[in-house]
Motif scaffolding. Structure first.
Motif, PDB file in Angstrom:
ATOM      1  N   TYR A 188       0.919  -1.290   0.055  1.00  0.00           N
ATOM      2  CA  TYR A 188       0.108  -0.046   0.079  1.00  0.00           C
ATOM      3  C   TYR A 188       0.830   1.322   0.055  1.00  0.00           C
ATOM      4  N   LEU A 189       0.682   2.166  -0.980  1.00  0.00           N
ATOM      5  CA  LEU A 189       1.393   3.487  -1.017  1.00  0.00           C
ATOM      6  C   LEU A 189       0.417   4.499  -0.849  1.00  0.00           C
ATOM      7  N   THR A 190       0.716   5.489  -0.233  1.00  0.00           N
ATOM      8  CA  THR A 190       0.001   6.843  -0.011  1.00  0.00           C
ATOM      9  C   THR A 190       0.028   7.471  -1.265  1.00  0.00           C
ATOM     10  N   ASP A 191       0.927   7.208  -1.923  1.00  0.00           N
ATOM     11  CA  ASP A 191       0.979   8.172  -3.512  1.00  0.00           C
ATOM     12  C   ASP A 191       1.587   6.983  -4.237  1.00  0.00           C
ATOM     13  N   ILE A 192       0.852   6.816  -5.469  1.00  0.00           N
ATOM     14  CA  ILE A 192       1.211   5.699  -6.423  1.00  0.00           C
ATOM     15  C   ILE A 192       2.457   6.449  -7.028  1.00  0.00           C
ATOM     16  N   LYS A 193       2.605   7.689  -7.248  1.00  0.00           N
ATOM     17  CA  LYS A 193       4.031   8.356  -7.925  1.00  0.00           C
ATOM     18  C   LYS A 193       5.068   7.720  -7.190  1.00  0.00           C
ATOM     19  N   THR A 194       5.233   7.333  -6.004  1.00  0.00           N
ATOM     20  CA  THR A 194       6.451   6.884  -5.420  1.00  0.00           C
ATOM     21  C   THR A 194       6.440   5.281  -5.609  1.00  0.00           C
ATOM     22  N   PHE A 195       5.975   4.650  -6.693  1.00  0.00           N
ATOM     23  CA  PHE A 195       5.901   3.114  -6.920  1.00  0.00           C
ATOM     24  C   PHE A 195       7.327   3.005  -7.252  1.00  0.00           C
ATOM     25  N   THR A 220       0.116  -3.899  -5.932  1.00  0.00           N
ATOM     26  CA  THR A 220       0.694  -2.571  -5.259  1.00  0.00           C
ATOM     27  C   THR A 220      -0.585  -1.637  -5.605  1.00  0.00           C
ATOM     28  N   VAL A 221      -1.034  -0.809  -4.383  1.00  0.00           N
ATOM     29  CA  VAL A 221      -2.188  -0.088  -4.423  1.00  0.00           C
ATOM     30  C   VAL A 221      -1.854   1.113  -3.725  1.00  0.00           C
ATOM     31  N   GLU A 222      -2.548   2.043  -4.252  1.00  0.00           N
ATOM     32  CA  GLU A 222      -2.701   3.433  -3.839  1.00  0.00           C
ATOM     33  C   GLU A 222      -3.756   3.717  -2.583  1.00  0.00           C
ATOM     34  N   THR A 241       3.864   6.229   4.688  1.00  0.00           N
ATOM     35  CA  THR A 241       3.768   6.309   3.385  1.00  0.00           C
ATOM     36  C   THR A 241       3.747   5.137   2.589  1.00  0.00           C
TER      37      THR A 241
END
Length: 116
Positions: free
Chosen positions: A68-75, A96-98, A107
């Motif tokens: 889980y990422l709070t911002d998918i831009k950090t993938f 992987t999901v936001e 994060t």
């Protein structure tokens, strides 16, 4: 079949072993909370290594992972750490999901299932 639980709390157990399967609750950074996705991912994967060892297994036996990422831009940033950690040739099924996490300093959260 017996069930073993480690780090049992009033709401959840951090590690549950049922037969030859090990389930980890979602893991978030403690020391690096509020820091970069890189730092948080490094800490989380280190914690996961410790939990898996406690349950009698290791990352080479991962079956699945949910990140889980709070911002998918950090993938990409998270993947740079993940790719250096995951066992080559033994990569798990993964999603992987936001998502919003429990507190703003987190994060990244990672949950895995492994075989013994």
């Amino acid at each position: 079949m017996s069930i073993q639980r480690f780090e049992i709390g009033p709401r959840m157990s951090q590690v549950v072993v049922h037969g030859n399967t090990v389930y980890l609750a979602g893991v978030v950074a403690q020391k690096t909370a509020g820091e970069s996705v890189t730092k948080q991912t490094e800490e989380i994967l280190s914690i996961i290594d410790g939990h898996l060892a406690k349950a009698g297994t290791d990352k080479s036996k991962l079956l699945s992972a949910t990140i889980y990422l709070t911002d998918i831009k950090t993938f990409g940033e998270m993947n740079a750490v993940w790719d250096g950690w995951v066992s080559t040739g033994n990569t798990p099924a993964r999603a992987t999901v936001e998502a919003g996490l429990a507190a703003p300093q987190y994060t990244v959260e990672i949950m895995v299932i492994a075989a013994k």
